[in-house]
Design a protein around this motif. Structure first.
Motif, PDB file in Angstrom:
ATOM      1  N   ALA A   1      72.478  49.816  23.018  1.00  9.68           N
ATOM      2  CA  ALA A   1      72.291  50.419  24.342  1.00  9.68           C
ATOM      3  C   ALA A   1      71.241  51.531  24.320  1.00  9.68           C
ATOM      4  N   MET A   2      70.986  52.088  23.144  1.00  8.03           N
ATOM      5  CA  MET A   2      70.001  53.162  23.018  1.00  8.03           C
ATOM      6  C   MET A   2      68.640  52.702  23.538  1.00  8.03           C
ATOM      7  N   PHE A   3      68.250  51.492  23.161  1.00 12.75           N
ATOM      8  CA  PHE A   3      66.959  50.967  23.631  1.00 12.75           C
ATOM      9  C   PHE A   3      67.132  50.083  24.869  1.00 12.75           C
ATOM     10  N   CYS A   4      68.073  49.141  24.805  1.00 13.98           N
ATOM     11  CA  CYS A   4      68.179  48.142  25.865  1.00 13.98           C
ATOM     12  C   CYS A   4      68.788  48.711  27.149  1.00 13.98           C
TER      13      CYS A   4
ATOM     14  N   ALA B   1      56.212  45.122  17.781  1.00 15.98           N
ATOM     15  CA  ALA B   1      54.776  45.144  18.052  1.00 15.98           C
ATOM     16  C   ALA B   1      54.309  43.776  18.542  1.00 15.98           C
ATOM     17  N   ALA B   2      54.972  42.725  18.061  1.00 19.74           N
ATOM     18  CA  ALA B   2      54.531  41.382  18.421  1.00 19.74           C
ATOM     19  C   ALA B   2      55.084  40.898  19.758  1.00 19.74           C
ATOM     20  N   VAL B   3      56.315  41.264  20.097  1.00 19.41           N
ATOM     21  CA  VAL B   3      56.944  40.613  21.253  1.00 19.41           C
ATOM     22  C   VAL B   3      57.459  41.554  22.343  1.00 19.41           C
TER      23      VAL B   3
ATOM     24  N   ILE C   1      58.013  50.460  20.919  1.00 18.61           N
ATOM     25  CA  ILE C   1      58.113  50.084  19.508  1.00 18.61           C
ATOM     26  C   ILE C   1      58.912  51.137  18.749  1.00 18.61           C
ATOM     27  N   LEU C   2      58.609  52.401  19.033  1.00 17.59           N
ATOM     28  CA  LEU C   2      59.311  53.506  18.367  1.00 17.59           C
ATOM     29  C   LEU C   2      60.816  53.435  18.608  1.00 17.59           C
ATOM     30  N   ALA C   3      61.199  53.281  19.874  1.00 18.33           N
ATOM     31  CA  ALA C   3      62.620  53.298  20.207  1.00 18.33           C
ATOM     32  C   ALA C   3      63.329  52.044  19.695  1.00 18.33           C
ATOM     33  N   PHE C   4      62.641  50.907  19.772  1.00 18.99           N
ATOM     34  CA  PHE C   4      63.246  49.661  19.292  1.00 18.99           C
ATOM     35  C   PHE C   4      63.482  49.751  17.781  1.00 18.99           C
TER      36      PHE C   4
END
Lengths: 256, 303
Positions: free
Chosen positions: B46-49, B99-101, B197-200
């Protein structure tokens, strides 16, 4: 003459086969208030997308304070001091009005200090726009006209050097429209920012700007003193099929 | 509650929970362990999503990778170091696939993160078979249950504390802006690609480390058991049902569902998945805002 804060050089934007913006040159200098008009579909908003990095131009160059930012992402334009509003308000609906402005202050507005310290916090900005009482209200609950004002507040929170205003006065009464124009002039006068202002209420716009550029079918057909432009044959011609120059209908058909 | 108060509350809960190995039976301790694990997974998901509205199904991949870090290194590295390494592998893998998706959205992002998890599973299966001539690995000299519990407890507290700090920071604000209107956030100066990217990557530390920590609970490790997609699905469902935009929702929901599924599994061993499914459907239909919406109705829950 001071250096242009924002300069578009022969900017072209295509959507498939349609050339939405066709080799347009446009400049805005320090403290200058420039109007941008044109019939619906002339490419005004698309030009704004290019000027703010939202759409990369297919050809041409974009210079911000002399620095070439062609092809950069929107946050780079924002970091260099280009702030904009959106015609259809794109406020963060679930955040309070104050948080919307604070968001801009926290990111684009964070590194740059402009001359005017009065605009360094969200409440002052909201107060200036007459939204002081609504600062705790969720942005999505504001009327569309107030959301457009909040859009200006967000742009001011970015501490801009160049302010791009896209039909912020749509849906306002003539009196409100006049107040709004005064507000924009104050921003320009007090902060010394360069303003490019798109508005369908052409007569009001013409009475406030020092210079007006006219787009028609993606091309710039006139650029200069409002009185001279209003008499320009090509401009009158461009508007004839649409609506007379100076018609103040709040028409809001979306451009591209 | 301010971030400081939330952190203090987390620490206080942690102090109480730390006593569990001395007080609980083996069975109850393993139940507590699974509650903690799912709470940490749901909170880090949940932090990122939560704020960005991305739907990541990569949790199983991070978890499985972490588990394999332990499987490969436990003989040469101390348990704690293996757990840390598992977390860092999760971060590295998430940064790479992020970074890719991360420019993809909605179902595309969900499907590709799921696919990348499957790809990793098969890559590991292939590597193991081709180079090590093995289908699975036996974990020898695993730490005792109390050590595992405390390790997972520390990870859970770390996940909650990280979530609190992220929510209170500019990073959290940027993530909310990205979720609300990514392009608008960009025009207001957010480098959305970097932030995402950082958070993921940050959020992947915990599933990676948990995989490494939990791997020792299995005596035999094989790709199919540690890259179990069910772990990822459970995590997503728990976080969403709890209210992924809240801090407390995923925690409450993870504990609730871990207990319920354990109870159902024991009382109704054959129909437990069926009952769990019905329960999920009922909750989605009648409580779409997640369990957190119940708390909110009573008064001001956490924002």
């Amino acid at each position: 003459m001071p250096e242009a804060l924002l300069a578009a050089r022969a900017v072209t934007v295509r959507f498939g086969g349609l050339v939405a913006v066709d080799g347009v040159d446009l400049e805005a200098r320090h403290g200058e208030l420039v109007g941008l008009i044109g019939p619906n579909g002339a490419g005004k908003t698309t030009l704004f997308h290019a000027l703010s990095g939202v759409l990369a131009p297919d050809a041409g160059r974009l210079l911000v304070a002399g620095e070439d930012l062609t092809g950069s992402a929107p946050h780079v334009f924002a970091a260099h001091g280009v702030a904009r509003t959106f015609q259809m308000p794109r406020v963060f609906r679930d955040m309070s009005a104050e948080d919307n402005v604070r968001f801009a202050l926290q990111f684009a507005g964070r590194t740059r200090r402009h001359a005017h310290d009065a605009f360094d916090d969200a409440r002052t900005i909201l107060g200036f726009l007459g939204l002081g009482a609504a600062s705790a209200v969720a942005a999505g609950a504001l009327t569309p006209a107030r959301q457009r004002l909040l859009e200006i507040g967000m742009a001011l929170g970015a501490r801009p050097r160049v302010l791009l205003l896209d039909e912020i006065a749509a849906g306002l009464t003539p009196a409100e429209l006049e107040t709004c124009a005064q507000l924009i002039r104050r921003v320009r006068d007090e902060l010394g920012v360069a303003v490019i202002w798109i508005e369908h209420a052409v007569r009001v716009l013409m009475s406030h700007v020092e210079r007006v550029a006219v787009l028609h079918q993606g091309r710039k057909i006139a650029d200069g003193d409002p009185r001279a432009v209003a008499k320009d044959a090509a401009v009158i011609e461009a508007y004839l099929g649409e609506e007379g120059v100076g018609s103040e209908g709040g028409r809001e058909r979306r451009v591209a | 509650m301010s971030a400081r108060e939330q952190l203090a509350a987390t620490l206080a809960c942690g102090a109480v929970l730390a006593a569990a190995p001395w007080l609980l039976s083996d069975f109850l301790l393993s139940l507590a362990l699974s509650c903690l694990m799912y709470a940490a997974l749901a909170v880090s998901w949940a932090m990122f999503c939560g704020p960005t509205h991305y739907l990541s199904l990569a949790t199983s991949a991070f978890f499985g990778l972490g588990a394999y870090v332990t499987a490969w290194s436990l003989e040469s590295l101390p348990y704690g170091v293996a757990v840390l390494a598992g977390g860092l592998i999760g971060v590295a893998f998430a940064a790479l696939i992020g970074a890719a998706v991360l420019h993809l959205r909605g179902a595309y992002f969900a499907v590709i993160t799921f696919g990348l998890g499957e790809l990793t599973l098969h890559l590991i299966t292939y590597t193991e078979k081709t180079y090590f001539h093995t289908a699975g690995r036996i974990i020898s000299d695993a730490p005792d249950n109390a050590a595992i519990y405390w390790t997972v407890l520390v990870l859970t507290l770390g996940a909650v504390a990280t979530a609190i700090l992220v929510r209170a920071s500019r990073l959290g604000l940027a993530l909310r802006g990205i979720g609300a209107d990514e392009e608008r956030a960009q025009t207001l100066g957010v480098d959305t690609r970097r932030v995402k990217i950082l958070a993921f990557a940050l959020s992947a530390f915990f599933p990676g480390a948990l995989g490494a920590a939990m791997a020792v609970r299995w005596t035999y490790i094989e790709p199919l058991s540690v890259f179990n997609p069910f772990i990822g699905f459970q995590t997503v469902l728990m976080a969403m049902l709890g209210g992924a935009h809240t801090l407390i929702g995923p925690i409450v929901s993870a504990v609730f569902f871990s207990l319920v599924s354990e109870f159902l599994r024991l009382r109704f061993p054959y129909v437990f998945l069926l009952l769990l499914g019905l329960l999920l459907i009922a909750l989605i239909l009648y409580l779409p805002g997640g369990l957190a919406s119940l708390l909110r109705r009573r008064g001001r829950a956490d924002a």
